[in-house]
Design an enzyme around this catalytic site. Structure first.
Site, PDB file in Angstrom:
ATOM      1  N   GLY A  12       0.830  -1.206   0.000  1.00 16.01           N
ATOM      2  CA  GLY A  12       0.000   0.000   0.000  1.00 16.01           C
ATOM      3  C   GLY A  12       0.860   1.250   0.000  1.00 16.01           C
ATOM      4  N   ASP A 143       1.177   1.361   9.385  1.00 12.09           N
ATOM      5  CA  ASP A 143       0.786   0.489  10.506  1.00 12.09           C
ATOM      6  C   ASP A 143       1.864   0.395  11.603  1.00 12.09           C
ATOM      7  OD1 ASP A 143      -1.330  -0.018   8.791  1.00 12.09           O
ATOM      8  OD2 ASP A 143      -0.552  -1.957   8.130  1.00 12.09           O
ATOM      9  N   GLN A 291      -5.995   8.187   5.807  1.00 23.76           N
ATOM     10  CA  GLN A 291      -4.799   8.051   6.655  1.00 23.76           C
ATOM     11  C   GLN A 291      -3.521   7.848   5.857  1.00 23.76           C
ATOM     12  OE1 GLN A 291      -6.120   5.299  10.271  1.00 23.76           O
ATOM     13  NE2 GLN A 291      -7.463   5.178   8.527  1.00 23.76           N
TER      14      GLN A 291
HETATM   15  O1  F6P Z   1      -0.893  -1.782   5.485  1.00 23.40           O
HETATM   16  C1  F6P Z   1      -1.396  -0.513   5.242  1.00 23.40           C
HETATM   17  C2  F6P Z   1      -2.890  -0.519   5.147  1.00 23.40           C
HETATM   18  O2  F6P Z   1      -3.342   0.790   4.948  1.00 23.40           O
HETATM   19  C3  F6P Z   1      -3.610  -1.168   6.349  1.00 23.40           C
HETATM   20  O3  F6P Z   1      -3.650  -0.312   7.446  1.00 23.40           O
HETATM   21  C4  F6P Z   1      -4.933  -1.513   5.734  1.00 23.40           C
HETATM   22  O4  F6P Z   1      -5.548  -2.603   6.382  1.00 23.40           O
HETATM   23  C5  F6P Z   1      -4.558  -1.915   4.329  1.00 23.40           C
HETATM   24  O5  F6P Z   1      -3.312  -1.306   4.049  1.00 23.40           O
HETATM   25  C6  F6P Z   1      -5.580  -1.479   3.307  1.00 23.40           C
HETATM   26  O6  F6P Z   1      -5.173  -1.939   2.068  1.00 23.40           O
HETATM   27  P1  F6P Z   1      -5.920  -1.577   0.700  1.00 23.40           P
HETATM   28  O7  F6P Z   1      -5.327  -0.296   0.230  1.00 23.40           O
HETATM   29  O8  F6P Z   1      -5.614  -2.695  -0.195  1.00 23.40           O
HETATM   30  O9  F6P Z   1      -7.352  -1.397   1.014  1.00 23.40           O
END
Ligand code: F6P
Length: 366
Positions: A12, A143, A291
């Site tokens: 991400g 995270d 976030q």
């Molecule tokens: O690992 C970073 C993060 O933002 C997590 O906090 C969250 O669960 C996940 O990635 C969300 O991922 P995506 O962008 O695939 O929805």
């Protein structure tokens, strides 16, 4: 002849990715004979049928330390060992394209890869290192759940955004005598929830590391009301587990996706609180990808720049198979082997900020 470094951003996106790239490029340029190449969309740029890479010079990185996202794009699906390929019947399968990657690295004359990513990316770094690729990792994630480093870059920005969200929810909660639940990210770690609960002055903080009992939270809520007047602000991490042991989320659906898609912890808690007898108006806000987007805080720009410069330093000194880490006050490194052994979770028994939170009356629902 100049030496070539390949930069990859994986997983991400995260505020500070561009600042790391800028740190690498600027320090490599100052050092002399180096070229930095960006692989587009994580490793996909070298795994797809048509190669997609871009040279990154000082021109491309000028001023990008303040920009969110990543100029070389990213993905949290697939990778060299499980690349998603569509079959003739329209279905998808993953295939191991690591051999193709090695060939292409060779063709491009890549000396080393700097992989900026979270735990999944660093696991790939380790696997590639085992295949003989000169790897250096940089710890990225909002995270803050990577082992061996005090902080990952991006975390403080996410905490600030979550804290500002609580600030806003407090005024509306107070005006309407409401209970507000703010769901924040963090996967299975409660760092964003804990830090923002402290920063924003939440009354309840629910983290995955502590199983919560809705009845305990219901009691806490009542302590915040006098003659029907009052309000209560709750921060809940997306990976929270109530005493039924369940987390809220969906199994991965897209091919190459590794993780459960977390989401819905706030709504789940709302229903549990209502079932536990809470009569106040409860509203849920999910902060989501807000976030991760936008401008990194100065803290993350600084940490990311220091990580980028150190990553280049490790390449220069041929200290491969390592990830840059922050062990206050040093920016140093740890072996990828160590890094992927475990994740960094809050230890409820020893974490001093959790202790601080309890000492000012923040409930963890336990
Ligand atoms: O690992 C970073 C993060 O933002 C997590 O906090 C969250 O669960 C996940 O990635 C969300 O991922 P995506 O962008 O695939 O929805």
């Amino acid at each position: 002849m100049s030496k070539r470094i390949l930069v990859v951003t994986g997983g991400g996106d995260c505020p500070g990715l561009n600042a790391v790239i800028r740190g690498i490029v600027k320090s490599a340029k100052l050092d002399g004979n180096w070229e930095v190449i960006g692989c587009i969309e994580s490793y996909n740029g070298l795994l797809k049928d048509k190669i997609e890479v871009m040279p990154i010079t000082e021109k491309e990185v000028s001023g990008i330390h303040i920009r969110g996202g990543t100029i070389i794009k990213t993905t949290n699906r697939g990778g060299p060992f499980n690349f998603p390929v569509q079959q003739s019947d329209g279905t998808w399968k993953t295939e191991d394209r690591s051999k193709l990657l090695l060939e292409r690295l060779d063709d491009l004359g890549i000396e080393a890869i700097i992989s900026i990513g979270g735990d999944g990316s660093q696991r790939i770094s380790l696997e590639l290192a085992k295949l003989g690729v000169n790897m250096v990792g940089v710890p990225k994630t909002i995270d803050n759940d990577l082992a061996c480093t005090d902080f990952t870059f991006g975390f403080q920005t996410a905490v600030q955004i979550a804290t500002e969200a609580i600030d806003k929810l407090v005024t509306t909660a107070e005006s309407h005598n409401r209970v507000f639940i703010l769901e924040v990210m963090g996967r299975d770690a409660g760092w964003i929830a804990l830090h923002s609960a402290l920063g924003g002055g939440a009354d309840v903080c629910i983290i995955p590391e502590i199983m919560y009992d809705p009845a305990v939270i219901a009691k806490k809520i009542e302590t915040r009301y006098f003659n029907g007047e009052g309000f209560c602000n709750i921060v809940i991490a997306e990976g929270a587990r109530s005493s039924d042991g369940n987390i809220a989320g969906k199994s991965p659906t897209a091919i190459g996706e590794q993780h459960v898609k977390l989401g819905g912890a706030g709504d789940k808690l709302k229903y549990e609180l209502e079932a536990a007898g809470v009569k106040h108006d409860i509203r849920v806000t999910v902060l989501g990808h807000l976030q991760r987007g936008g401008t990194p805080l100065a803290y993350d720009r600084i940490l990311a720049t220091a990580f980028g410069v150190k990553a280049f330093g490790l390449v220069k000194e041929k200290k491969y198979g390592n990830m840059v880490v922050y062990n206050h006050p040093e920016i140093t490194y740890a072996s990828l082997d160590e890094v992927v052994k475990k994740l960094n979770f809050i230890n409820p028994q020893t974490n001093s900020l959790l202790w601080t939170a309890k000492k000012i009356g923040i409930s963890f629902g336990d």
